[in-house]
Design a protein around this motif. Structure first.
Motif, PDB file in Angstrom:
ATOM      1  N   LEU A 140     -62.005  -0.157 -29.466  1.00  0.00           N
ATOM      2  CA  LEU A 140     -61.785   0.820 -30.518  1.00  0.00           C
ATOM      3  C   LEU A 140     -62.343   2.180 -30.086  1.00  0.00           C
ATOM      4  O   LEU A 140     -63.396   2.259 -29.442  1.00  0.00           O
ATOM      5  N   ALA A 141     -61.641   3.227 -30.447  1.00  0.00           N
ATOM      6  CA  ALA A 141     -62.169   4.579 -30.201  1.00  0.00           C
ATOM      7  C   ALA A 141     -63.376   4.806 -31.121  1.00  0.00           C
ATOM      8  O   ALA A 141     -63.404   4.315 -32.251  1.00  0.00           O
ATOM      9  N   PRO A 142     -64.408   5.532 -30.650  1.00  0.00           N
ATOM     10  CA  PRO A 142     -65.611   5.749 -31.478  1.00  0.00           C
ATOM     11  C   PRO A 142     -65.302   6.329 -32.851  1.00  0.00           C
ATOM     12  O   PRO A 142     -65.932   5.957 -33.835  1.00  0.00           O
ATOM     13  N   GLU A 143     -64.325   7.241 -32.917  1.00  0.00           N
ATOM     14  CA  GLU A 143     -64.016   7.852 -34.212  1.00  0.00           C
ATOM     15  C   GLU A 143     -63.303   6.898 -35.155  1.00  0.00           C
ATOM     16  O   GLU A 143     -63.199   7.173 -36.356  1.00  0.00           O
ATOM     17  N   GLU A 144     -62.793   5.767 -34.638  1.00  0.00           N
ATOM     18  CA  GLU A 144     -62.082   4.804 -35.488  1.00  0.00           C
ATOM     19  C   GLU A 144     -63.028   3.778 -36.108  1.00  0.00           C
ATOM     20  O   GLU A 144     -62.676   3.135 -37.094  1.00  0.00           O
ATOM     21  N   MET A 145     -64.240   3.630 -35.565  1.00  0.00           N
ATOM     22  CA  MET A 145     -65.117   2.528 -35.981  1.00  0.00           C
ATOM     23  C   MET A 145     -65.570   2.639 -37.429  1.00  0.00           C
ATOM     24  O   MET A 145     -65.848   1.627 -38.073  1.00  0.00           O
ATOM     25  N   ASP A 146     -65.684   3.859 -37.931  1.00  0.00           N
ATOM     26  CA  ASP A 146     -66.066   4.033 -39.336  1.00  0.00           C
ATOM     27  C   ASP A 146     -64.858   4.084 -40.252  1.00  0.00           C
ATOM     28  O   ASP A 146     -64.928   3.689 -41.418  1.00  0.00           O
ATOM     29  N   LYS A 147     -63.741   4.566 -39.739  1.00  0.00           N
ATOM     30  CA  LYS A 147     -62.559   4.746 -40.578  1.00  0.00           C
ATOM     31  C   LYS A 147     -61.893   3.427 -40.945  1.00  0.00           C
ATOM     32  O   LYS A 147     -61.253   3.327 -41.993  1.00  0.00           O
ATOM     33  N   ILE A 148     -61.985   2.406 -40.068  1.00  0.00           N
ATOM     34  CA  ILE A 148     -61.249   1.166 -40.320  1.00  0.00           C
ATOM     35  C   ILE A 148     -61.726   0.452 -41.578  1.00  0.00           C
ATOM     36  O   ILE A 148     -61.022  -0.401 -42.121  1.00  0.00           O
ATOM     37  N   TRP A 149     -62.940   0.816 -42.097  1.00  0.00           N
ATOM     38  CA  TRP A 149     -63.462   0.164 -43.298  1.00  0.00           C
ATOM     39  C   TRP A 149     -62.987   0.859 -44.569  1.00  0.00           C
ATOM     40  O   TRP A 149     -63.228   0.360 -45.664  1.00  0.00           O
ATOM     41  N   ASP A 150     -62.380   2.009 -44.401  1.00  0.00           N
ATOM     42  CA  ASP A 150     -61.913   2.741 -45.579  1.00  0.00           C
ATOM     43  C   ASP A 150     -60.668   2.077 -46.167  1.00  0.00           C
ATOM     44  O   ASP A 150     -59.835   1.536 -45.442  1.00  0.00           O
ATOM     45  N   LYS A 151     -60.586   2.176 -47.475  1.00  0.00           N
ATOM     46  CA  LYS A 151     -59.409   1.621 -48.150  1.00  0.00           C
ATOM     47  C   LYS A 151     -58.152   2.350 -47.701  1.00  0.00           C
ATOM     48  O   LYS A 151     -58.151   3.571 -47.550  1.00  0.00           O
ATOM     49  N   PHE A 152     -57.124   1.568 -47.500  1.00  0.00           N
ATOM     50  CA  PHE A 152     -55.779   2.059 -47.201  1.00  0.00           C
ATOM     51  C   PHE A 152     -55.637   2.647 -45.795  1.00  0.00           C
ATOM     52  O   PHE A 152     -54.608   3.220 -45.473  1.00  0.00           O
ATOM     53  N   TYR A 153     -56.731   2.546 -44.981  1.00  0.00           N
ATOM     54  CA  TYR A 153     -56.625   3.099 -43.625  1.00  0.00           C
ATOM     55  C   TYR A 153     -56.013   2.044 -42.706  1.00  0.00           C
ATOM     56  O   TYR A 153     -56.450   0.894 -42.688  1.00  0.00           O
ATOM     57  N   LYS A 154     -55.001   2.465 -41.956  1.00  0.00           N
ATOM     58  CA  LYS A 154     -54.344   1.550 -41.022  1.00  0.00           C
ATOM     59  C   LYS A 154     -54.593   2.043 -39.606  1.00  0.00           C
ATOM     60  O   LYS A 154     -54.256   3.176 -39.248  1.00  0.00           O
ATOM     61  N   LEU A 155     -55.229   1.162 -38.803  1.00  0.00           N
ATOM     62  CA  LEU A 155     -55.529   1.526 -37.428  1.00  0.00           C
ATOM     63  C   LEU A 155     -54.262   1.712 -36.621  1.00  0.00           C
ATOM     64  O   LEU A 155     -54.110   2.663 -35.866  1.00  0.00           O
ATOM     65  N   ASP A 156     -53.336   0.790 -36.788  1.00  0.00           N
ATOM     66  CA  ASP A 156     -52.067   0.846 -36.056  1.00  0.00           C
ATOM     67  C   ASP A 156     -50.963   0.999 -37.082  1.00  0.00           C
ATOM     68  O   ASP A 156     -50.568   0.041 -37.734  1.00  0.00           O
ATOM     69  N   LYS A 157     -50.462   2.209 -37.265  1.00  0.00           N
ATOM     70  CA  LYS A 157     -49.493   2.481 -38.310  1.00  0.00           C
ATOM     71  C   LYS A 157     -48.110   1.911 -38.012  1.00  0.00           C
ATOM     72  O   LYS A 157     -47.227   1.911 -38.850  1.00  0.00           O
ATOM     73  N   SER A 158     -47.921   1.427 -36.782  1.00  0.00           N
ATOM     74  CA  SER A 158     -46.590   0.930 -36.408  1.00  0.00           C
ATOM     75  C   SER A 158     -46.488  -0.588 -36.457  1.00  0.00           C
ATOM     76  O   SER A 158     -45.420  -1.145 -36.256  1.00  0.00           O
ATOM     77  N   ARG A 159     -47.647  -1.277 -36.709  1.00  0.00           N
ATOM     78  CA  ARG A 159     -47.602  -2.734 -36.651  1.00  0.00           C
ATOM     79  C   ARG A 159     -46.954  -3.292 -37.918  1.00  0.00           C
ATOM     80  O   ARG A 159     -46.900  -2.638 -38.951  1.00  0.00           O
ATOM     81  N   THR A 160     -46.514  -4.505 -37.887  1.00  0.00           N
ATOM     82  CA  THR A 160     -45.855  -5.140 -39.032  1.00  0.00           C
ATOM     83  C   THR A 160     -46.862  -5.532 -40.075  1.00  0.00           C
ATOM     84  O   THR A 160     -48.058  -5.628 -39.813  1.00  0.00           O
ATOM     85  N   ARG A 161     -46.375  -5.803 -41.279  1.00  0.00           N
ATOM     86  CA  ARG A 161     -47.239  -6.180 -42.376  1.00  0.00           C
ATOM     87  C   ARG A 161     -47.609  -7.645 -42.257  1.00  0.00           C
ATOM     88  O   ARG A 161     -46.758  -8.508 -42.141  1.00  0.00           O
ATOM     89  N   VAL A 162     -48.924  -7.924 -42.282  1.00  0.00           N
ATOM     90  CA  VAL A 162     -49.394  -9.313 -42.233  1.00  0.00           C
ATOM     91  C   VAL A 162     -50.561  -9.464 -43.181  1.00  0.00           C
ATOM     92  O   VAL A 162     -51.566  -8.790 -43.062  1.00  0.00           O
TER      93      VAL A 162
END
Length: 506
Positions: free
Chosen positions: A435-457
């Motif tokens: 994970l990129a350092p700037e992503e480590m805090d954001k992934i816990w936020d509501k509605f934040y998607k790390l990979d916006k292109s991946r399918t819904r699971v």
């Protein structure tokens, strides 16, 4: 321009004015001293001589009994020591001691005496003489040049005494004294100016220092402090200035912190607003597809577009599947809201960490076997957890599905536990990209998607899964986090350590 301003400040500075006041006082003092010398030195000189003549007269008056022989040595001492000339005549005008009168004896003095050449040599106040017994006047000596201050007084047996001190030296003394006075006055004035400069500098130095401190405070520079140790009003003012500097520094620092906090809150609000907008877009996109499918297949069933029972069943399966997907997404959102609002309270119980992890692995078996992943549970010990089983299992499920989604085909996933005196930590590590350092805090936020292109699971496509994990752990007073490890990423859960329950039979 700056030099002119500096010169202007120097002329009007407190130190210059202090020095000017001392210099003016010194000039006035020297001027008054010279003026007094010019106006009153002669009178003071004569007054001192008259006082000396009076004291000598009283001494002779108390000891003289008509016999001059008993006073001869004392009179000579008076003449030699005090430069007083003594003349005594009897009532007939005959010289008893060093008489100045050379004419025939008289029975008494007249108010005006003349020498053998007919010149007036002494004029006195006969009325004062008769009343007080002695009187003063000026006496012209025989040479016509010397002037003396004289005392004419009565003695016993009606003898008369004449005491005189030449005042010729007065003019010389006054002239020399005036010259010396001017010289000493100039020296004293110079000394006062030098002393005034240093005294003014000493007294104005703390004010100058406090001015520099105040100017620094005005520029919001609080590093300068007043360092004087005067135990007076200036010292108290300096201490107050330092206290004001410390107070302002503290107040401004607090204001800066509040501004920074406010700025962070504004940025956080903006970020949440941006995520909310993105969430609405994502939810709209996620709901639009199943709604369109449900609407399309439902209308097809209504108009009888299907030609066979098999097509009809296929349409119904699509409608049911999309409805379930929509229902799952809505339930995820509702569950997250309940946990964050505290409406869902953990129902804590003791259970084995390995059994809970094994259940998670079994429930996700179809998913990880489909990608031919290898799941390793050898790192899980025999720790006993005190938590809400369903909520903790759900958190581990989210970690597990997240790991499956981001592990390349044929990769590995490791589940493990560690513990210390206070906490038990459960970890899920998977192979894959860091994970990129700037992503480590954001992934816990509501509605934040790390990979916006991946399918819904499993709700993860809307960025809710990790938000639910953090909400669950906060409800347990625990913690959650992620860190990059060699060759992959590791997510962890931290729970307060619980005492192992007593299973012995009573």
């Amino acid at each position: 321009m700056k030099k002119q301003q500096k010169k202007h400040r120097g002329i009007h500075s407190l130190q210059f004015r202090f020095f000017g006041c001392i210099a003016m006082a010194a000039v006035i003092f020297v001027f008054v001293m010279i003026l007094l010398n010019l106006l009153f030195f002669q009178q003071y000189y004569l007054l001192q001589k008259k006082a000396k003549l009076t004291a000598t007269y009283k001494t002779i008056y108390s000891e003289y009994n008509g016999d001059i022989d008993i006073l001869t040595s004392e009179l000579q001492e008076i003449e030699n020591g005090n430069n007083i000339r003594v003349n005594i005549v009897d009532q007939y005008g005959r010289s008893v001691y060093d008489s100045i009168y050379q004419h025939e004896p008289r029975k008494h003095f007249s108010s005006t005496m003349t020498d053998p050449f007919g010149q007036t040599i002494y004029v006195y106040d006969e009325e004062e003489f008769q009343k007080k017994g002695y009187t003063f006047s000026r006496l012209n000596e025989d040479d016509g040049k010397t002037v003396s201050v004289a005392l004419l007084g009565k003695l016993c047996n009606d003898d008369t005494i004449l005491l005189r001190i030449p005042t010729t030296a007065l003019q010389e003394d006054q002239s020399v004294n005036f010259i010396f006075l001017i010289f000493s006055g100039l020296v004293a004035l110079l000394a006062c100016l030098v002393a005034g400069y240093f005294i003014g500098r000493k007294f104005t130095r703390p004010i100058t220092e406090m001015t520099e401190v105040a100017n620094s405070i005005a520029k919001l520079d609080f590093s300068k402090k007043y360092t004087g140790n005067y135990d007076d009003e200036l010292g108290e003012l300096g201490k107050s200035l330092n206290q004001m500097s410390d107070y302002l520094e503290s107040a401004i620092h607090e204001m800066q912190q509040m501004n920074e906090q406010l700025q962070k809150e504004i940025e956080e609000k903006q970020r949440i607003d941006d995520m909310r907008k993105e969430f609405i877009i994502n939810i709209s996109h996620d709901l639009k597809t199943p709604i369109a499918l449900i609407q399309g297949y439902a209308e097809g069933l209504r108009v009888g577009i299907n030609e066979s029972e098999e097509d009809k069943n296929y349409y119904c399966d699509i409608i049911i599947d999309e409805a379930k997907r929509m229902n799952y997404l809505v339930r995820q959102l509702l569950d997250l809201s309940r946990i964050e609002l505290g409406n869902t309270v953990p129902n804590r119980s003791h259970f084995d960490a390995y059994e809970m992890a094994e259940a998670v692995v079994e429930k996700t078996q179809v998913m990880w076997q489909e990608k031919q992943l290898h799941v390793d549970m050898s790192g899980i010990g025999e720790e006993v957890l005190l938590a809400d089983y369903d909520m903790l299992e759900r958190a581990m499920m989210n970690y597990m599905t997240n790991a499956i989604d981001h592990t390349p085909d044929g990769g590995h996933i490791w589940l493990a536990t560690t513990s210390d005196t206070k906490h038990i930590v459960l970890t899920v590590r998977n192979e894959g990209s860091s994970l990129a350092p700037e992503e480590m805090d954001k992934i816990w936020d509501k509605f934040y998607k790390l990979d916006k292109s991946r399918t819904r699971v499993s709700g993860g496509g809307s960025g809710i899964g990790l938000s639910i994990v953090r909400a669950i752990m906060n409800a347990h007073n625990g913690g959650s986090g992620v860190r990059n490890v060699d060759g992959g990423v590791e997510f962890y859960l931290s729970l307060p350590k619980a005492e192992r329950p007593d299973t012995s039979e009573s």
